[in-house]
Motif scaffolding. Sequence first.
Motif, PDB file in Angstrom:
ATOM      1  N   PRO A  16       0.821  -1.216   0.000  1.00  0.00           N
ATOM      2  CA  PRO A  16       0.000   0.000   0.000  1.00  0.00           C
ATOM      3  C   PRO A  16       0.854   1.264   0.000  1.00  0.00           C
ATOM      4  O   PRO A  16       1.902   1.312   0.641  1.00  0.00           O
ATOM      5  CB  PRO A  16      -0.806  -0.113   1.296  1.00  0.00           C
ATOM      6  CG  PRO A  16       0.074  -0.937   2.203  1.00  0.00           C
ATOM      7  CD  PRO A  16       0.792  -1.902   1.306  1.00  0.00           C
ATOM      8  N   HIS A  17       0.417   2.245  -0.760  1.00  0.00           N
ATOM      9  CA  HIS A  17       0.972   3.583  -0.610  1.00  0.00           C
ATOM     10  C   HIS A  17       0.467   4.162   0.704  1.00  0.00           C
ATOM     11  O   HIS A  17      -0.715   4.006   1.055  1.00  0.00           O
ATOM     12  CB  HIS A  17       0.490   4.486  -1.749  1.00  0.00           C
ATOM     13  CG  HIS A  17       1.452   4.609  -2.882  1.00  0.00           C
ATOM     14  ND1 HIS A  17       2.747   5.071  -2.729  1.00  0.00           N
ATOM     15  CD2 HIS A  17       1.300   4.355  -4.208  1.00  0.00           C
ATOM     16  CE1 HIS A  17       3.348   5.095  -3.909  1.00  0.00           C
ATOM     17  NE2 HIS A  17       2.494   4.664  -4.820  1.00  0.00           N
ATOM     18  N   ARG A  18       1.326   4.855   1.419  1.00  0.00           N
ATOM     19  CA  ARG A  18       0.853   5.597   2.590  1.00  0.00           C
ATOM     20  C   ARG A  18       0.218   6.903   2.128  1.00  0.00           C
ATOM     21  O   ARG A  18       0.395   7.332   0.992  1.00  0.00           O
ATOM     22  CB  ARG A  18       2.021   5.886   3.526  1.00  0.00           C
ATOM     23  CG  ARG A  18       2.626   4.637   4.152  1.00  0.00           C
ATOM     24  CD  ARG A  18       3.895   4.983   4.876  1.00  0.00           C
ATOM     25  NE  ARG A  18       4.840   5.625   3.972  1.00  0.00           N
ATOM     26  CZ  ARG A  18       5.733   6.522   4.378  1.00  0.00           C
ATOM     27  NH1 ARG A  18       5.783   6.895   5.641  1.00  0.00           N
ATOM     28  NH2 ARG A  18       6.577   7.065   3.510  1.00  0.00           N
ATOM     29  N   HIS A  19      -0.509   7.541   2.987  1.00  0.00           N
ATOM     30  CA  HIS A  19      -1.089   8.863   2.717  1.00  0.00           C
ATOM     31  C   HIS A  19      -2.052   8.865   1.538  1.00  0.00           C
ATOM     32  O   HIS A  19      -2.243   9.895   0.917  1.00  0.00           O
ATOM     33  CB  HIS A  19       0.020   9.894   2.448  1.00  0.00           C
ATOM     34  CG  HIS A  19       1.146   9.852   3.417  1.00  0.00           C
ATOM     35  ND1 HIS A  19       0.982  10.094   4.757  1.00  0.00           N
ATOM     36  CD2 HIS A  19       2.465   9.569   3.231  1.00  0.00           C
ATOM     37  CE1 HIS A  19       2.157   9.981   5.363  1.00  0.00           C
ATOM     38  NE2 HIS A  19       3.056   9.660   4.472  1.00  0.00           N
ATOM     39  N   SER A  20      -2.666   7.735   1.204  1.00  0.00           N
ATOM     40  CA  SER A  20      -3.492   7.756   0.012  1.00  0.00           C
ATOM     41  C   SER A  20      -4.881   7.147   0.131  1.00  0.00           C
ATOM     42  O   SER A  20      -5.452   6.760  -0.861  1.00  0.00           O
ATOM     43  CB  SER A  20      -2.758   7.051  -1.136  1.00  0.00           C
ATOM     44  OG  SER A  20      -2.632   5.671  -0.864  1.00  0.00           O
ATOM     45  N   PRO A  21      -5.477   7.024   1.324  1.00  0.00           N
ATOM     46  CA  PRO A  21      -6.881   6.580   1.340  1.00  0.00           C
ATOM     47  C   PRO A  21      -7.784   7.658   0.754  1.00  0.00           C
ATOM     48  O   PRO A  21      -7.571   8.851   0.961  1.00  0.00           O
ATOM     49  CB  PRO A  21      -7.168   6.364   2.829  1.00  0.00           C
ATOM     50  CG  PRO A  21      -6.198   7.249   3.534  1.00  0.00           C
ATOM     51  CD  PRO A  21      -4.968   7.268   2.682  1.00  0.00           C
ATOM     52  N   ASN A  22      -8.768   7.240  -0.007  1.00  0.00           N
ATOM     53  CA  ASN A  22      -9.694   8.179  -0.637  1.00  0.00           C
ATOM     54  C   ASN A  22     -10.989   8.196   0.173  1.00  0.00           C
ATOM     55  O   ASN A  22     -11.729   7.209   0.199  1.00  0.00           O
ATOM     56  CB  ASN A  22      -9.970   7.763  -2.085  1.00  0.00           C
ATOM     57  CG  ASN A  22     -10.763   8.808  -2.847  1.00  0.00           C
ATOM     58  OD1 ASN A  22     -11.427   9.658  -2.265  1.00  0.00           O
ATOM     59  ND2 ASN A  22     -10.694   8.725  -4.163  1.00  0.00           N
ATOM     60  N   SER A  23     -11.273   9.310   0.808  1.00  0.00           N
ATOM     61  CA  SER A  23     -12.459   9.397   1.659  1.00  0.00           C
ATOM     62  C   SER A  23     -13.754   9.324   0.852  1.00  0.00           C
ATOM     63  O   SER A  23     -14.810   9.019   1.411  1.00  0.00           O
ATOM     64  CB  SER A  23     -12.424  10.709   2.466  1.00  0.00           C
ATOM     65  OG  SER A  23     -12.424  11.824   1.597  1.00  0.00           O
ATOM     66  N   LEU A  24     -13.684   9.596  -0.443  1.00  0.00           N
ATOM     67  CA  LEU A  24     -14.886   9.581  -1.271  1.00  0.00           C
ATOM     68  C   LEU A  24     -15.280   8.170  -1.686  1.00  0.00           C
ATOM     69  O   LEU A  24     -16.450   7.859  -1.849  1.00  0.00           O
ATOM     70  CB  LEU A  24     -14.690  10.467  -2.503  1.00  0.00           C
ATOM     71  CG  LEU A  24     -14.498  11.954  -2.192  1.00  0.00           C
ATOM     72  CD1 LEU A  24     -14.075  12.711  -3.431  1.00  0.00           C
ATOM     73  CD2 LEU A  24     -15.779  12.547  -1.628  1.00  0.00           C
ATOM     74  N   THR A  25     -14.283   7.293  -1.878  1.00  0.00           N
ATOM     75  CA  THR A  25     -14.589   5.907  -2.245  1.00  0.00           C
ATOM     76  C   THR A  25     -14.446   4.954  -1.067  1.00  0.00           C
ATOM     77  O   THR A  25     -14.839   3.791  -1.166  1.00  0.00           O
ATOM     78  CB  THR A  25     -13.651   5.429  -3.367  1.00  0.00           C
ATOM     79  OG1 THR A  25     -12.290   5.496  -2.911  1.00  0.00           O
ATOM     80  CG2 THR A  25     -13.804   6.280  -4.619  1.00  0.00           C
ATOM     81  N   ASN A  26     -13.865   5.460   0.016  1.00  0.00           N
ATOM     82  CA  ASN A  26     -13.579   4.631   1.196  1.00  0.00           C
ATOM     83  C   ASN A  26     -12.655   3.458   0.858  1.00  0.00           C
ATOM     84  O   ASN A  26     -12.718   2.398   1.481  1.00  0.00           O
ATOM     85  CB  ASN A  26     -14.885   4.110   1.821  1.00  0.00           C
ATOM     86  CG  ASN A  26     -15.723   5.237   2.401  1.00  0.00           C
ATOM     87  OD1 ASN A  26     -15.202   6.148   3.041  1.00  0.00           O
ATOM     88  ND2 ASN A  26     -17.029   5.185   2.155  1.00  0.00           N
ATOM     89  N   LEU A  27     -11.807   3.654  -0.130  1.00  0.00           N
ATOM     90  CA  LEU A  27     -10.864   2.632  -0.549  1.00  0.00           C
ATOM     91  C   LEU A  27      -9.452   3.216  -0.560  1.00  0.00           C
ATOM     92  O   LEU A  27      -9.274   4.426  -0.676  1.00  0.00           O
ATOM     93  CB  LEU A  27     -11.210   2.125  -1.964  1.00  0.00           C
ATOM     94  CG  LEU A  27     -12.545   1.412  -2.153  1.00  0.00           C
ATOM     95  CD1 LEU A  27     -12.799   1.166  -3.633  1.00  0.00           C
ATOM     96  CD2 LEU A  27     -12.574   0.097  -1.386  1.00  0.00           C
ATOM     97  N   GLN A  28      -8.472   2.336  -0.434  1.00  0.00           N
ATOM     98  CA  GLN A  28      -7.093   2.757  -0.636  1.00  0.00           C
ATOM     99  C   GLN A  28      -6.953   3.229  -2.081  1.00  0.00           C
ATOM    100  O   GLN A  28      -7.276   2.502  -3.019  1.00  0.00           O
ATOM    101  CB  GLN A  28      -6.144   1.585  -0.368  1.00  0.00           C
ATOM    102  CG  GLN A  28      -4.676   1.916  -0.480  1.00  0.00           C
ATOM    103  CD  GLN A  28      -4.141   2.664   0.725  1.00  0.00           C
ATOM    104  OE1 GLN A  28      -4.794   2.692   1.766  1.00  0.00           O
ATOM    105  NE2 GLN A  28      -2.964   3.251   0.580  1.00  0.00           N
ATOM    106  N   GLN A  29      -6.480   4.439  -2.274  1.00  0.00           N
ATOM    107  CA  GLN A  29      -6.499   5.021  -3.610  1.00  0.00           C
ATOM    108  C   GLN A  29      -5.411   4.466  -4.513  1.00  0.00           C
ATOM    109  O   GLN A  29      -5.649   4.156  -5.675  1.00  0.00           O
ATOM    110  CB  GLN A  29      -6.357   6.538  -3.523  1.00  0.00           C
ATOM    111  CG  GLN A  29      -6.495   7.246  -4.866  1.00  0.00           C
ATOM    112  CD  GLN A  29      -6.502   8.758  -4.723  1.00  0.00           C
ATOM    113  OE1 GLN A  29      -6.275   9.291  -3.638  1.00  0.00           O
ATOM    114  NE2 GLN A  29      -6.768   9.449  -5.808  1.00  0.00           N
ATOM    115  N   ASN A  30      -4.201   4.339  -3.992  1.00  0.00           N
ATOM    116  CA  ASN A  30      -3.042   3.944  -4.799  1.00  0.00           C
ATOM    117  C   ASN A  30      -2.331   2.752  -4.188  1.00  0.00           C
ATOM    118  O   ASN A  30      -2.270   2.606  -2.966  1.00  0.00           O
ATOM    119  CB  ASN A  30      -2.058   5.108  -4.923  1.00  0.00           C
ATOM    120  CG  ASN A  30      -2.682   6.333  -5.550  1.00  0.00           C
ATOM    121  OD1 ASN A  30      -3.068   6.316  -6.710  1.00  0.00           O
ATOM    122  ND2 ASN A  30      -2.794   7.418  -4.783  1.00  0.00           N
ATOM    123  N   ASP A  31      -1.777   1.917  -5.059  1.00  0.00           N
ATOM    124  CA  ASP A  31      -1.001   0.760  -4.624  1.00  0.00           C
ATOM    125  C   ASP A  31       0.363   0.778  -5.304  1.00  0.00           C
ATOM    126  O   ASP A  31       0.511   1.309  -6.422  1.00  0.00           O
ATOM    127  CB  ASP A  31      -1.704  -0.553  -5.000  1.00  0.00           C
ATOM    128  CG  ASP A  31      -2.969  -0.797  -4.195  1.00  0.00           C
ATOM    129  OD1 ASP A  31      -2.917  -0.656  -2.960  1.00  0.00           O
ATOM    130  OD2 ASP A  31      -4.015  -1.120  -4.792  1.00  0.00           O
TER     131      ASP A  31
END
Length: 342
Positions: free
Chosen positions: A312-327
Amino acid sequence: MIDHRPLKKLKPILTYLLMVYFFTQGISYVKKYESDDERNPLFVDVDCSKIDSLDANKKERLMQMYVKEDLATVKQTFRPFLNCLDQDDPRLVEKINDDYFIRPSNEPYKLDIEPEIDGYDPLAADIIRLVYKTEPVVPRNGFFVDVGSYDGERHSLTLDLEYKFGWRGVLVEADPGPFKASLKKNRKALSINTCVGIEPRPHYVNYDLSTALRRNKHYSMGGIVEKKTATTVPMQCLPLYSLLLAAGNPTVNLLVLGIEGAELAVLKTLPWDKVDIEIISLETDLVGLTIPGGSQAEIRSFVESKGYQRFPHRHSPNSLTNLQQNDIFVRNDIIKKHDVIP
């Protein structure tokens, strides 16, 4: 005889007022087509059976867009015959190299940030710390491909690698406004203003300059969409593999792919046995939400099936999708080489 000269003098004024009207309505462009085919001004049919005698320059089409950022007129060239060519066709590769790539700048950087002072982009820092551990281990003169590079500076994962470690590569941005801005940064990489294809040959798409994901609010940046909206324009996308071939098909130390939901479709076009990609920084949370097909779980599984492990990338959860944004995906041999541990 009627004197039309006064009306001609009014034309620039009327054009300007029309632009102002569109901009005040929140539309970021005005389209104008130039063509010798009035019945079908852009998407002309071509006879691919004549591919052996193909002249890729024939039947070019120009589209003009007034880009909201600076009211600049951007001419985009469409070459319908290119849609007949497979992604590894030498004629397509040559055309990209000759007419699409803009060469790296030899001028000093013109950046709004100070990389030496401001520190690393968080996503770049993730990769350096995860894979290379310390700065001395980061390869010098590495190679990146940055798809969705925007203006070449803001949120740029590759700028630090280029500026501090001498990496070179390819910057790919579909939106003509940010792309034009990126050229002013004097990056030391090839630049190309195109979308990357979701088919293994050039093809047309609807590209939304405003947002690829439309729900109650605009949740994403622009991207390929299934349906037309008030802010979509037609674009002719080029395959990612064709871009790699035009760049010499080098070892890609880092592929950055963040194109608002079309990532899985693009990755499926790659002949994985013919490319050498060590690390991938991948936006995964919008897959299946902007164009049909796939999910975050599916794209993760697909890349892992090609011999990569996910981190997982740190600092990248997306609050709009509630998913980890980047890997981050690191190829297994690179994990072993650098003793990568989460």
